[in-house]
Scaffold this motif. Structure first.
Motif, short mmCIF file in Angstrom:
data_model
loop_
_atom_site.label_atom_id
_atom_site.label_comp_id
_atom_site.label_asym_id
_atom_site.label_seq_id
_atom_site.Cartn_x
_atom_site.Cartn_y
_atom_site.Cartn_z
N UNK A 117 96.83 -50.56 -12.59
CA UNK A 117 95.44 -50.14 -12.46
C UNK A 117 95.37 -48.63 -12.35
N UNK A 118 94.37 -48.03 -12.99
CA UNK A 118 94.24 -46.58 -12.98
C UNK A 118 94.05 -46.08 -11.55
N UNK A 119 94.38 -44.82 -11.32
CA UNK A 119 94.16 -44.23 -10.01
C UNK A 119 92.67 -44.29 -9.68
N UNK A 120 92.35 -44.71 -8.46
CA UNK A 120 90.96 -44.82 -8.06
C UNK A 120 90.30 -46.12 -8.48
N UNK A 121 91.12 -47.11 -8.91
CA UNK A 121 90.55 -48.40 -9.34
C UNK A 121 90.14 -49.27 -8.16
N UNK A 122 90.60 -48.90 -6.96
CA UNK A 122 90.29 -49.72 -5.78
C UNK A 122 91.35 -50.78 -5.53
N UNK A 123 92.61 -50.41 -5.69
CA UNK A 123 93.70 -51.39 -5.52
C UNK A 123 93.73 -51.97 -4.11
N UNK A 124 93.43 -51.14 -3.12
CA UNK A 124 93.47 -51.61 -1.73
C UNK A 124 92.49 -52.77 -1.54
N UNK A 125 91.26 -52.59 -1.97
CA UNK A 125 90.24 -53.63 -1.80
C UNK A 125 90.59 -54.89 -2.61
N UNK A 126 91.25 -54.71 -3.74
CA UNK A 126 91.63 -55.88 -4.55
C UNK A 126 92.71 -56.71 -3.88
N UNK A 260 86.79 -47.99 -9.69
CA UNK A 260 85.86 -48.94 -9.05
C UNK A 260 84.40 -48.56 -9.31
N UNK A 261 84.13 -47.24 -9.50
CA UNK A 261 82.75 -46.81 -9.74
C UNK A 261 82.40 -46.81 -11.22
N UNK A 262 83.34 -47.23 -12.07
CA UNK A 262 83.09 -47.32 -13.50
C UNK A 262 83.26 -46.02 -14.25
N UNK A 263 83.52 -44.92 -13.52
CA UNK A 263 83.67 -43.61 -14.15
C UNK A 263 85.01 -43.44 -14.84
N UNK A 264 85.09 -42.42 -15.67
CA UNK A 264 86.32 -42.12 -16.40
C UNK A 264 87.25 -41.27 -15.55
N UNK A 265 88.52 -41.27 -15.91
CA UNK A 265 89.48 -40.37 -15.27
C UNK A 265 89.22 -38.94 -15.72
N UNK A 380 110.16 -30.75 -12.46
CA UNK A 380 109.87 -31.64 -11.34
C UNK A 380 108.65 -32.51 -11.61
N UNK A 381 107.77 -32.07 -12.53
CA UNK A 381 106.57 -32.83 -12.85
C UNK A 381 106.84 -33.77 -14.02
N UNK A 382 107.00 -35.05 -13.71
CA UNK A 382 107.15 -36.06 -14.76
C UNK A 382 105.76 -36.40 -15.31
N UNK A 383 105.74 -37.16 -16.39
CA UNK A 383 104.45 -37.62 -16.93
C UNK A 383 103.69 -38.40 -15.87
N UNK A 384 104.41 -39.30 -15.17
CA UNK A 384 103.77 -40.13 -14.15
C UNK A 384 103.19 -39.28 -13.03
N UNK A 385 103.94 -38.27 -12.57
CA UNK A 385 103.44 -37.46 -11.45
C UNK A 385 102.23 -36.63 -11.86
N UNK A 386 102.22 -36.13 -13.11
CA UNK A 386 101.06 -35.37 -13.59
C UNK A 386 99.81 -36.26 -13.68
N UNK A 387 100.00 -37.50 -14.13
CA UNK A 387 98.88 -38.45 -14.18
C UNK A 387 98.38 -38.75 -12.77
N UNK A 388 99.32 -38.96 -11.85
CA UNK A 388 98.94 -39.27 -10.47
C UNK A 388 98.20 -38.10 -9.82
N UNK A 389 98.69 -36.90 -10.04
CA UNK A 389 98.03 -35.71 -9.47
C UNK A 389 96.60 -35.61 -9.98
N UNK A 390 96.41 -35.78 -11.28
CA UNK A 390 95.06 -35.75 -11.86
C UNK A 390 94.18 -36.83 -11.24
N UNK A 391 94.81 -37.94 -10.88
CA UNK A 391 94.07 -39.07 -10.31
C UNK A 391 93.53 -38.85 -8.92
N UNK A 392 93.90 -37.73 -8.28
CA UNK A 392 93.31 -37.44 -6.96
C UNK A 392 91.84 -37.06 -7.09
N UNK A 393 91.43 -36.65 -8.29
CA UNK A 393 90.08 -36.09 -8.50
C UNK A 393 89.11 -37.17 -8.98
#
Length: 427
Positions: A117-126, A260-265, A380-393
């Motif tokens: 699930x994308x970052x901010x999808x609401x995994x905790x609530x699921x 969870x809010x339907x918005x884009x990354x 030090x920045x892998x593809x995954x880490x760069x995606x995750x960092x962007x996902x904070x926003x």
């Protein structure tokens, strides 16, 4: 310890205590055939007396050749509750509900799951209905994650959602005596202290350091679950080995491409720099401009730098800038003794800029935050880490957009793939 049932499902070297339980517990040589029975590592290091000891899991107590590993498999009983102790009154979106229902079905059918699930999808609530299903049957569950910060973030959320359930929190920065918790929230290192304890094990941020690529932590996670237990893996950036297990039908894949809010990354802004990002204690004008834009907009800013030793240098440069004189700034890294306090201050917006390493790349939520990655082309920045960092926003429903900037000297494959992956998830 008066109540021995508190140790049900735990393992420990005999010399660490609880001798009164030895007769009722299983005992194995802690190092057998050159292998540590607690973490699975092959052992070659020796003490001055010639005895082998395990260096891989020494952080939770030394495992020495000839010593005994005690495993107490005493039965843990918990009350059965109709609703599984779930007191959360929120609602899932239709897409979240599909994932939640799929997790419950897989648990009942004894099938392991991978939630992509994308970052901010609401995994905790699921996870709430899944945990409730486990709790209402009087079973025991654990949510483990590689990062202490994530443990500290998950614990109050589950405490609020399951106010009728006994929940334990364990990590290396906060000592707590073993207790018989129906729901345990801990770091993946803490799983090395359990043996066939859980009916359900959820590993959040499964692709994160230090869990990813660490065979000892994988060994500990496997041992912590009962032979009849079920595992669930959560991630926004699944690793190749997990996707291979999906192909082999060892894992059932549940995928969610929307927040969870339907918005884009937020799609990162790529910024090329010819000159150094910082020179003679002065920030590059283009970098400074982006930082000022964030501060003047009222958004707290995470400024990622590749190395710990760069943090004080950037802090000094930030504090010299006239237009940032009123901004409260601090730096944080994994071994920082004030790490938890600084993260809390940033979350409460008592800090406007937090200079950080990849320790805050994932698993933490800060309202309204913007992000700038300095030297995004660093190895030090892998593809995954760069995606995750962007996902904070853009994680808040009323603030679903925001600024993400990748600053670089060389346009790397990891930057290119990270941006492509974000765009593809948005499609």
């Amino acid at each position: 310890m008066k109540n021995l049932t508190l140790l049900a499902g735990r393992q420990w070297p005999a010399e660490q205590g609880h001798s009164s339980i030895l007769a009722a517990a299983t005992q194995v040589n802690i190092i057998e055939n050159g292998r540590c029975q607690r973490c699975g590592a092959f052992v070659s290091a020796k003490l001055p007396n010639g005895k082998l000891y395990c260096r891989a899991c020494i952080g939770i107590g030394r495992a020495v050749e000839g010593n005994v590993l005690v495993r107490y498999l005493g039965h843990a009983e918990f009350p059965k509750q109709k609703n599984g102790g779930l007191t959360w009154s929120g609602h899932l979106t239709s897409q979240q509900e599909k994932i939640s229902a799929g997790l419950v079905t897989n648990f009942l059918e004894k099938k392991n799951s991978l939630v992509h699930a994308v970052t901010g999808a609401g995994k905790t609530e699921m996870l709430f209905q899944l945990i409730a299903e486990c709790m209402k049957n009087g079973q025991r569950a654990c949510i483990a994650t590689p990062r202490i910060d994530v443990v500290n973030e998950l614990y109050p959320r589950f405490k609020a959602a399951f106010s009728e359930i006994k929940i334990g929190k364990y990590h290396g920065r906060e000592f707590k005596e073993p207790d018989l918790d129906q729901l345990t929230i801990c770091t993946t290192h803490q799983l090395l202290k359990f043996y066939q304890a859980f009916d359900l094990l959820v590993i959040d941020e499964v692709d994160s350091f230090p869990y990813v690529g660490d065979p000892q932590l994988h060994f500990g996670a496997k041992n912590a679950v009962k032979t009849s237990g079920v595992r669930v893996y959560l991630t926004a950036t699944p690793t190749a080995d997990l996707l291979e297990e999906v192909k082999q039908k060892k894992l059932r894949l549940l995928k969610l491409n929307r927040r969870f809010h339907g918005g884009l990354l937020p799609v990162p802004k790529e910024k090329f720099f010819l000159r150094p990002f910082l020179q003679k204690e002065r920030l590059h004008s283009k970098l400074l401009s982006e930082i000022i834009k964030a501060v003047e907009s009222g958004h707290p800013l995470l400024l990622f730098v590749p190395r710990i030793e760069q943090i004080p240098v950037y802090l000094a440069a930030l504090r010299k800038e006239h237009r940032l004189q009123k901004a409260q700034v601090a730096g944080v890294y994994a071994a920082d003794k004030q790490r938890l306090e600084k993260v809390a201050a940033f979350r409460e917006q008592r800090l406007q800029i937090l200079v950080t390493t990849t320790i805050l790349e994932r698993g933490v939520t800060f309202p309204h935050v913007w992000v700038i990655v300095v030297a995004a082309d660093d190895a030090i920045y892998t593809t995954a880490s760069l995606v995750q960092i962007a996902g904070r926003v853009g994680r808040a429903q009323h603030d679903p957009t925001g600024l993400v900037v990748y600053c670089y000297h060389q346009y790397t494959k990891n930057i290119k793939l990270a941006v492509r992956q974000i765009r593809e998830m948005n499609r």
